[in-house]
Design a protein around this motif. Structure first.
Motif, short mmCIF file in Angstrom:
data_model
loop_
_atom_site.label_atom_id
_atom_site.label_comp_id
_atom_site.label_asym_id
_atom_site.label_seq_id
_atom_site.Cartn_x
_atom_site.Cartn_y
_atom_site.Cartn_z
N ILE A 229 0.85 -1.20 0.00
CA ILE A 229 0.00 0.00 0.00
C ILE A 229 0.88 1.24 0.00
O ILE A 229 1.37 1.66 1.06
N PRO A 230 1.09 1.83 -1.18
CA PRO A 230 1.84 3.08 -1.20
C PRO A 230 0.96 4.25 -0.73
O PRO A 230 -0.16 4.40 -1.21
N VAL A 231 1.47 5.02 0.20
CA VAL A 231 0.75 6.20 0.67
C VAL A 231 1.55 7.42 0.19
O VAL A 231 2.65 7.69 0.67
N ASN A 232 1.00 8.08 -0.82
CA ASN A 232 1.65 9.26 -1.38
C ASN A 232 1.09 10.50 -0.70
O ASN A 232 -0.09 10.56 -0.37
N PHE A 233 1.93 11.50 -0.54
CA PHE A 233 1.50 12.79 -0.01
C PHE A 233 1.74 13.82 -1.11
O PHE A 233 2.88 13.95 -1.60
N LEU A 234 0.67 14.51 -1.49
CA LEU A 234 0.77 15.38 -2.66
C LEU A 234 1.92 16.36 -2.56
O LEU A 234 2.05 17.10 -1.59
N ARG A 235 2.75 16.35 -3.58
CA ARG A 235 3.74 17.40 -3.74
C ARG A 235 3.20 18.24 -4.90
O ARG A 235 3.27 17.82 -6.06
N ASN A 264 -4.69 -1.83 8.02
CA ASN A 264 -4.06 -2.88 7.20
C ASN A 264 -2.77 -3.34 7.90
O ASN A 264 -1.66 -3.16 7.37
N PRO A 265 -2.91 -3.94 9.10
CA PRO A 265 -1.72 -4.13 9.94
C PRO A 265 -0.65 -5.04 9.34
O PRO A 265 0.53 -4.83 9.59
N LYS A 266 -1.08 -6.04 8.54
CA LYS A 266 -0.10 -7.02 8.06
C LYS A 266 0.51 -6.63 6.72
O LYS A 266 1.33 -7.36 6.17
N LYS A 267 0.05 -5.54 6.13
CA LYS A 267 0.44 -5.22 4.76
C LYS A 267 1.68 -4.32 4.73
O LYS A 267 1.99 -3.62 5.69
N GLU A 268 2.34 -4.38 3.58
CA GLU A 268 3.49 -3.48 3.38
C GLU A 268 2.95 -2.06 3.21
O GLU A 268 2.25 -1.77 2.25
N ILE A 269 3.27 -1.19 4.15
CA ILE A 269 2.86 0.21 4.05
C ILE A 269 4.09 1.00 3.60
O ILE A 269 5.13 0.99 4.26
N ARG A 270 3.95 1.64 2.43
CA ARG A 270 5.11 2.34 1.86
C ARG A 270 4.87 3.85 1.88
O ARG A 270 3.83 4.33 1.41
N ILE A 271 5.83 4.58 2.43
CA ILE A 271 5.76 6.03 2.28
C ILE A 271 6.26 6.31 0.87
O ILE A 271 7.41 6.04 0.54
N ALA A 272 5.39 6.85 0.04
CA ALA A 272 5.73 6.99 -1.38
C ALA A 272 5.99 8.46 -1.71
O ALA A 272 6.62 9.18 -0.94
N GLY A 273 5.51 8.91 -2.87
CA GLY A 273 5.84 10.26 -3.34
C GLY A 273 5.48 11.33 -2.34
O GLY A 273 4.48 11.24 -1.63
N GLY A 274 6.29 12.39 -2.28
CA GLY A 274 6.02 13.51 -1.38
C GLY A 274 6.55 13.29 0.02
O GLY A 274 6.32 14.11 0.91
N ARG A 275 7.30 12.20 0.24
CA ARG A 275 7.82 11.91 1.59
C ARG A 275 8.70 13.05 2.10
O ARG A 275 8.48 13.59 3.19
N GLU A 276 9.68 13.40 1.31
CA GLU A 276 10.64 14.40 1.77
C GLU A 276 9.97 15.77 1.89
O GLU A 276 10.20 16.51 2.84
N TYR A 277 9.11 16.09 0.91
CA TYR A 277 8.48 17.41 0.85
C TYR A 277 7.52 17.62 2.02
O TYR A 277 7.46 18.72 2.59
N ASN A 278 6.75 16.60 2.37
CA ASN A 278 5.69 16.78 3.35
C ASN A 278 6.07 16.39 4.78
O ASN A 278 5.62 17.03 5.74
N ASP A 302 12.49 14.81 -7.68
CA ASP A 302 13.65 14.18 -7.04
C ASP A 302 13.31 13.74 -5.62
O ASP A 302 12.25 14.06 -5.09
N GLY A 303 14.22 13.01 -5.02
CA GLY A 303 14.03 12.53 -3.65
C GLY A 303 15.38 12.14 -3.09
O GLY A 303 16.41 12.29 -3.77
N GLN A 304 15.37 11.66 -1.85
CA GLN A 304 16.63 11.32 -1.21
C GLN A 304 17.26 10.09 -1.85
O GLN A 304 16.57 9.15 -2.22
N GLY A 305 18.58 10.10 -1.91
CA GLY A 305 19.33 8.94 -2.39
C GLY A 305 19.47 7.92 -1.29
O GLY A 305 19.20 8.19 -0.11
#
Ligand code: SF4
Length: 310
Positions: A229-235, A264-278, A302-305
């Motif tokens: 489950i990718p969770v994107n935060f709007l950039r 969704n406790p057992k699922k892969e929760i991914r911090i996706a786009g907008g991580r660094e910005y938000n 862009d995002g962190q390396g």
């Protein structure tokens, strides 16, 4: 709310209710660390302290006929993103080699556009076959809307996972895009599941949706049994219709991530786009909730390396 007690109940098999989901989003900032601690109990129980790393290749960029209001690759956006057709097989495979060398767990092959043609699906499948012959690496494909036969071609080639985000709630969908519909996205995810490929689906927060929309989305991906489950935060990107939306705070993002973890406790929760910005300097707190991140940037931002210190 006693978040630790709720987390332990969830581990024992309890399903969080919508009312509890509302409480998560409305947690007082003074209790945020208590909420994160509860979410961390779940993350640690199912995933320990391991972090899964994902890297994207934008394998086909720009000139998309769809009108997703957050996207810089839409023909309706006034942006200067690169425009190119599907890159060649060697470029895709070389990206996988580099990802492997950098200890990336999943390599995500992404194309702009409404729907991949059969020729494009065959080309991606050929690249995936070569990657799988050369190395052990998880492959996620994200090629837009897809039908059963195309899903079978990708499965046969060795694609492990297919990403197609619901993006937002069914109710809010036509405020985000009108050239396709929420149900189109659900149909694609069902085709993916039928093929035996693991479904990956999440959304984007900060697009003007309400708490109820976010809760709808968290429960919709649960109903779809999305493994990742990718969770994107709007950039907000200049030139897109959502360029002026800037409604997220780091605390709000942490509450949203906690909501997805509790529902969704057992699922892969991914911090996706907008991580660094938000999330800004509070990114590290997100890692107590999520167990997966993208590194080295996103499709057009862009995002962190991988070697960055958060
Ligand atoms: S379908 Fe994908 S590439 Fe096209 S506008 Fe929507 S998000 Fe962007």
């Amino acid at each position: 709310m006693d978040w630790m007690m709720l987390a332990n109940k969830v581990i024992d098999g309890y399903d969080c209710t919508r009312e509890e989901a509302r409480e998560i989003l409305n947690t007082d900032d003074a209790d945020l660390l208590g909420l994160i601690n509860g979410a961390y109990v779940l993350r640690r129980h199912y995933y320990g302290n391991k972090m899964k790393l994902n890297r994207l290749i934008n394998a086909k960029s720009g000139r998309c006929p769809e009108n997703c209001a957050y996207c810089s690759q839409s023909i309706y956006a006034d942006t200067d993103v690169e425009n190119y057709q599907l890159v060649d097989q060697e470029t895709i495979v070389e990206g996988a080699r580099q990802a492997k060398a950098d200890h990336i767990g999943t390599y995500c092959i992404v194309m702009s556009g409404r729907k991949a043609s059969n020729r494009e699906v065959r080309a991606v499948a050929a690249a995936v076959k070569q990657i799988k012959q050369e190395m052990s690496m998880k492959i996620c494909a994200c090629l837009g809307l897809i039908d059963d036969k195309q899903a079978d071609v990708l499965k046969e080639a060795g694609v492990d996972r297919y990403n197609h985000n619901l993006n937002t709630s069914a109710n809010y969908y036509d405020r985000v895009a009108t050239t396709h519909h929420y149900q189109d996205r659900v149909d694609t995810l069902e085709a993916i599941k039928q093929s035996g490929i693991s479904p990956c689906s999440g959304g984007i927060c900060g697009m003007g949706e309400t708490d109820e929309d976010i809760i709808d989305m968290a429960f919709a991906v649960k109903a779809l049994n999305s493994d990742s489950i990718p969770v994107n935060f709007l950039r907000p990107i200049p030139g897109t219709p959502f360029a002026d939306k800037n409604e997220l705070t780091p605390n709000r993002c942490l509450k949203i991530l906690s909501l997805f973890r509790f529902v969704n406790p057992k699922k892969e929760i991914r911090i996706a786009g907008g991580r660094e910005y938000n999330l800004r300097s509070m990114q590290c707190l997100g890692l107590y909730i999520a167990n997966s991140i993208f590194i080295d940037g996103y499709l057009t931002t862009d995002g962190q390396g991988g070697k960055a210190k958060i």
